[in-house]
Motif scaffolding. Sequence first.
Motif, PDB file in Angstrom:
ATOM      1  N   VAL A  24     -83.267 -67.971  47.283  1.00 46.83           N
ATOM      2  CA  VAL A  24     -82.287 -67.073  46.672  1.00 46.83           C
ATOM      3  C   VAL A  24     -81.519 -66.313  47.751  1.00 46.83           C
ATOM      4  CG1 VAL A  24     -83.764 -65.016  46.348  1.00 46.83           C
ATOM      5  CG2 VAL A  24     -81.905 -65.479  44.756  1.00 46.83           C
ATOM      6  N   CYS A  25     -82.195 -66.002  48.868  1.00 43.95           N
ATOM      7  CA  CYS A  25     -81.476 -65.354  49.978  1.00 43.95           C
ATOM      8  C   CYS A  25     -80.418 -66.286  50.561  1.00 43.95           C
ATOM      9  CB  CYS A  25     -82.467 -64.930  51.059  1.00 43.95           C
ATOM     10  SG  CYS A  25     -83.602 -63.623  50.568  1.00 43.95           S
ATOM     11  N   ALA A  26     -80.764 -67.566  50.693  1.00 44.90           N
ATOM     12  CA  ALA A  26     -79.785 -68.542  51.181  1.00 44.90           C
ATOM     13  C   ALA A  26     -78.639 -68.706  50.193  1.00 44.90           C
ATOM     14  CB  ALA A  26     -80.483 -69.886  51.417  1.00 44.90           C
ATOM     15  N   ALA A  27     -78.971 -68.755  48.916  1.00 43.48           N
ATOM     16  CA  ALA A  27     -77.941 -68.942  47.895  1.00 43.48           C
ATOM     17  C   ALA A  27     -76.926 -67.815  47.904  1.00 43.48           C
ATOM     18  CB  ALA A  27     -78.601 -69.052  46.519  1.00 43.48           C
ATOM     19  N   VAL A  28     -77.416 -66.597  48.090  1.00 44.33           N
ATOM     20  CA  VAL A  28     -76.546 -65.423  48.053  1.00 44.33           C
ATOM     21  C   VAL A  28     -75.748 -65.279  49.345  1.00 44.33           C
ATOM     22  CG1 VAL A  28     -76.588 -62.891  48.012  1.00 44.33           C
ATOM     23  CG2 VAL A  28     -77.960 -64.193  46.379  1.00 44.33           C
ATOM     24  N   THR A  29     -76.297 -65.780  50.450  1.00 41.26           N
ATOM     25  CA  THR A  29     -75.728 -65.507  51.770  1.00 41.26           C
ATOM     26  C   THR A  29     -74.761 -66.570  52.263  1.00 41.26           C
ATOM     27  OG1 THR A  29     -77.746 -64.310  52.381  1.00 41.26           O
ATOM     28  CG2 THR A  29     -76.331 -65.059  54.183  1.00 41.26           C
ATOM     29  N   LEU A  30     -75.108 -67.837  52.090  1.00 43.48           N
ATOM     30  CA  LEU A  30     -74.384 -68.909  52.776  1.00 43.48           C
ATOM     31  C   LEU A  30     -73.056 -69.266  52.099  1.00 43.48           C
ATOM     32  CD1 LEU A  30     -77.386 -71.267  53.542  1.00 43.48           C
ATOM     33  CD2 LEU A  30     -76.070 -69.949  55.217  1.00 43.48           C
ATOM     34  N   LEU A 104     -83.931 -77.350  54.436  1.00 43.42           N
ATOM     35  CA  LEU A 104     -83.582 -78.691  53.962  1.00 43.42           C
ATOM     36  C   LEU A 104     -82.756 -78.632  52.682  1.00 43.42           C
ATOM     37  CD1 LEU A 104     -86.956 -80.567  54.611  1.00 43.42           C
ATOM     38  CD2 LEU A 104     -84.808 -80.794  55.891  1.00 43.42           C
ATOM     39  N   ALA A 105     -83.102 -77.718  51.785  1.00 41.27           N
ATOM     40  CA  ALA A 105     -82.368 -77.616  50.522  1.00 41.27           C
ATOM     41  C   ALA A 105     -80.921 -77.202  50.735  1.00 41.27           C
ATOM     42  CB  ALA A 105     -83.071 -76.622  49.592  1.00 41.27           C
ATOM     43  N   TYR A 106     -80.677 -76.394  51.760  1.00 45.29           N
ATOM     44  CA  TYR A 106     -79.324 -75.894  52.053  1.00 45.29           C
ATOM     45  C   TYR A 106     -78.804 -76.471  53.370  1.00 45.29           C
ATOM     46  CZ  TYR A 106     -79.472 -72.560  48.221  1.00 45.29           C
ATOM     47  OH  TYR A 106     -79.504 -71.985  46.977  1.00 45.29           O
ATOM     48  N   LEU A 107     -79.225 -77.663  53.711  1.00 49.48           N
ATOM     49  CA  LEU A 107     -78.903 -78.221  55.023  1.00 49.48           C
ATOM     50  C   LEU A 107     -77.404 -78.262  55.292  1.00 49.48           C
ATOM     51  CD1 LEU A 107     -80.012 -79.472  57.598  1.00 49.48           C
ATOM     52  CD2 LEU A 107     -79.962 -81.712  56.470  1.00 49.48           C
ATOM     53  N   GLY A 108     -76.633 -78.716  54.316  1.00 46.93           N
ATOM     54  CA  GLY A 108     -75.184 -78.777  54.519  1.00 46.93           C
ATOM     55  C   GLY A 108     -74.579 -77.415  54.752  1.00 46.93           C
ATOM     56  N   GLN A 109     -75.031 -76.432  53.996  1.00 48.19           N
ATOM     57  CA  GLN A 109     -74.524 -75.063  54.164  1.00 48.19           C
ATOM     58  C   GLN A 109     -74.929 -74.496  55.524  1.00 48.19           C
ATOM     59  OE1 GLN A 109     -75.853 -76.200  51.318  1.00 48.19           O
ATOM     60  NE2 GLN A 109     -74.044 -76.061  50.008  1.00 48.19           N
ATOM     61  N   ASN A 113     -72.612 -73.312  58.887  1.00 50.48           N
ATOM     62  CA  ASN A 113     -72.779 -71.875  59.062  1.00 50.48           C
ATOM     63  C   ASN A 113     -71.962 -71.323  60.228  1.00 50.48           C
ATOM     64  OD1 ASN A 113     -74.293 -69.273  58.704  1.00 50.48           O
ATOM     65  ND2 ASN A 113     -74.875 -69.764  60.806  1.00 50.48           N
ATOM     66  N   GLU A 114     -71.442 -70.098  60.031  1.00 50.39           N
ATOM     67  CA  GLU A 114     -70.695 -69.413  61.087  1.00 50.39           C
ATOM     68  C   GLU A 114     -71.198 -68.000  61.331  1.00 50.39           C
ATOM     69  OE1 GLU A 114     -66.670 -69.562  59.788  1.00 50.39           O
ATOM     70  OE2 GLU A 114     -66.445 -71.712  60.130  1.00 50.39           O
ATOM     71  N   GLU A 115     -72.278 -67.611  60.650  1.00 53.02           N
ATOM     72  CA  GLU A 115     -72.781 -66.240  60.734  1.00 53.02           C
ATOM     73  C   GLU A 115     -74.282 -66.256  61.029  1.00 53.02           C
ATOM     74  OE1 GLU A 115     -70.864 -63.640  60.532  1.00 53.02           O
ATOM     75  OE2 GLU A 115     -69.034 -64.666  59.888  1.00 53.02           O
ATOM     76  N   PRO A 194     -91.472 -67.518  58.297  1.00 52.65           N
ATOM     77  CA  PRO A 194     -90.060 -67.902  58.322  1.00 52.65           C
ATOM     78  C   PRO A 194     -89.324 -67.431  59.580  1.00 52.65           C
ATOM     79  CG  PRO A 194     -90.678 -67.155  56.142  1.00 52.65           C
ATOM     80  CD  PRO A 194     -91.840 -66.859  57.036  1.00 52.65           C
ATOM     81  N   ARG A 195     -89.743 -66.317  60.167  1.00 58.05           N
ATOM     82  CA  ARG A 195     -89.085 -65.870  61.408  1.00 58.05           C
ATOM     83  C   ARG A 195     -89.337 -66.883  62.530  1.00 58.05           C
ATOM     84  NH1 ARG A 195     -87.305 -60.611  62.619  1.00 58.05           N
ATOM     85  NH2 ARG A 195     -88.529 -59.819  60.847  1.00 58.05           N
ATOM     86  N   ILE A 196     -90.566 -67.410  62.592  1.00 62.79           N
ATOM     87  CA  ILE A 196     -90.869 -68.456  63.572  1.00 62.79           C
ATOM     88  C   ILE A 196     -90.000 -69.678  63.322  1.00 62.79           C
ATOM     89  CG2 ILE A 196     -92.654 -70.067  64.337  1.00 62.79           C
ATOM     90  CD1 ILE A 196     -94.702 -67.827  63.742  1.00 62.79           C
ATOM     91  N   VAL A 197     -89.894 -70.077  62.054  1.00 66.28           N
ATOM     92  CA  VAL A 197     -89.074 -71.240  61.707  1.00 66.28           C
ATOM     93  C   VAL A 197     -87.618 -70.999  62.100  1.00 66.28           C
ATOM     94  CG1 VAL A 197     -88.185 -72.613  59.779  1.00 66.28           C
ATOM     95  CG2 VAL A 197     -90.616 -72.036  59.891  1.00 66.28           C
ATOM     96  N   HIS A 198     -87.101 -69.810  61.810  1.00 62.43           N
ATOM     97  CA  HIS A 198     -85.713 -69.486  62.179  1.00 62.43           C
ATOM     98  C   HIS A 198     -85.501 -69.629  63.676  1.00 62.43           C
ATOM     99  CE1 HIS A 198     -82.520 -66.641  63.467  1.00 62.43           C
ATOM    100  NE2 HIS A 198     -81.878 -67.150  62.431  1.00 62.43           N
ATOM    101  N   SER A 199     -86.471 -69.203  64.461  1.00 64.09           N
ATOM    102  CA  SER A 199     -86.317 -69.266  65.916  1.00 64.09           C
ATOM    103  C   SER A 199     -86.277 -70.693  66.432  1.00 64.09           C
ATOM    104  CB  SER A 199     -87.445 -68.498  66.607  1.00 64.09           C
ATOM    105  OG  SER A 199     -88.685 -69.186  66.497  1.00 64.09           O
ATOM    106  N   LEU A 200     -86.837 -71.637  65.671  1.00 64.98           N
ATOM    107  CA  LEU A 200     -86.950 -73.022  66.128  1.00 64.98           C
ATOM    108  C   LEU A 200     -85.894 -73.956  65.548  1.00 64.98           C
ATOM    109  CD1 LEU A 200     -90.842 -73.425  65.881  1.00 64.98           C
ATOM    110  CD2 LEU A 200     -89.482 -72.978  67.938  1.00 64.98           C
ATOM    111  N   LEU A 201     -85.352 -73.632  64.391  1.00 65.93           N
ATOM    112  CA  LEU A 201     -84.439 -74.553  63.724  1.00 65.93           C
ATOM    113  C   LEU A 201     -83.087 -74.653  64.444  1.00 65.93           C
ATOM    114  CD1 LEU A 201     -84.963 -73.751  59.934  1.00 65.93           C
ATOM    115  CD2 LEU A 201     -85.639 -75.832  61.151  1.00 65.93           C
ATOM    116  N   PRO A 202     -82.469 -75.831  64.418  1.00 61.68           N
ATOM    117  CA  PRO A 202     -81.153 -76.017  65.051  1.00 61.68           C
ATOM    118  C   PRO A 202     -80.013 -75.623  64.119  1.00 61.68           C
ATOM    119  CG  PRO A 202     -81.947 -78.122  64.240  1.00 61.68           C
ATOM    120  CD  PRO A 202     -83.029 -77.118  63.936  1.00 61.68           C
ATOM    121  N   ILE A 203     -79.914 -74.335  63.807  1.00 65.11           N
ATOM    122  CA  ILE A 203     -78.867 -73.834  62.908  1.00 65.11           C
ATOM    123  C   ILE A 203     -77.699 -73.322  63.745  1.00 65.11           C
ATOM    124  CG2 ILE A 203     -78.304 -72.144  61.135  1.00 65.11           C
ATOM    125  CD1 ILE A 203     -81.291 -72.083  60.430  1.00 65.11           C
TER     126      ILE A 203
END
Length: 236
Positions: A24-30, A104-109, A113-115, A194-203
């Motif tokens: 829901v955070c991704a849905a509202v943000t991206l 993965l669910a929001y991979l395209g978004q 991403n620009e933010e 999730p903070r660990i995941v954020h630090s590792l993902l290629p976003i």
Amino acid sequence: MSNLHIFFGEILGTALLILLGGGVCAAVTLKKSKAQGAGWTAIAFGWGFAVMVAAYVSNSLSGAELNPAVTLAIAVKSGQWGHVPLYFAGQMIGAVIGAVLVWLAYLGQFQANEEPTLGIFATGPEIDHPVQNLVTEIIGTFVLCILILVDGLNTQLALSGTGILIVAFTVVGIGFSLGGPTGYAINPARDLGPRIVHSLLPIPHKGGSNWRYAWVPVVGPLIGAALAGLLYKALF
């Protein structure tokens, strides 16, 4: 409950919690999300529904603790510590899996991403004041844990499943009442995994993971949980 039921129940339940809550955070943000800009009401209810789904799915396996703070509060109340490391491990692994599933669910978004995206995965304060932020997390988690402990006094609620619904709506209420200052982690695994995941993902353009703040949503909930467990033992 066997060790395997506890471990895999907590992995499954916490993964669902983070998938739906982070989702829901991704849905509202991206950008390019149909729910972009839906706001805090959507986030608060989204996390409440995430708790409900995760708890109903995992309750028969592990008791649906799904939160190291809840596990700690129950251990302080009961004096039984033997399964605490197992619960913690399952919750952390589940949180990591759930965060990856959000990506993965929001991979395209995410690829467009620009933010900065840390707020999708982990919490952060609106005013960076560690003491205030810590106190906010202590208070919010205390409310959650004392409700869960008292909820457990009523066996009819547990048997009917209504207790899970009450906890879910309590999470919504905490979000509305106490979530504004820090984003109400009230769950160390929910924030740290999730903070660990954020630090590792290629976003693209994801920004930093704010490790300087990361101790607050871990330590604060654990303190709040311990206080709830001690108060329960003293009064009930």
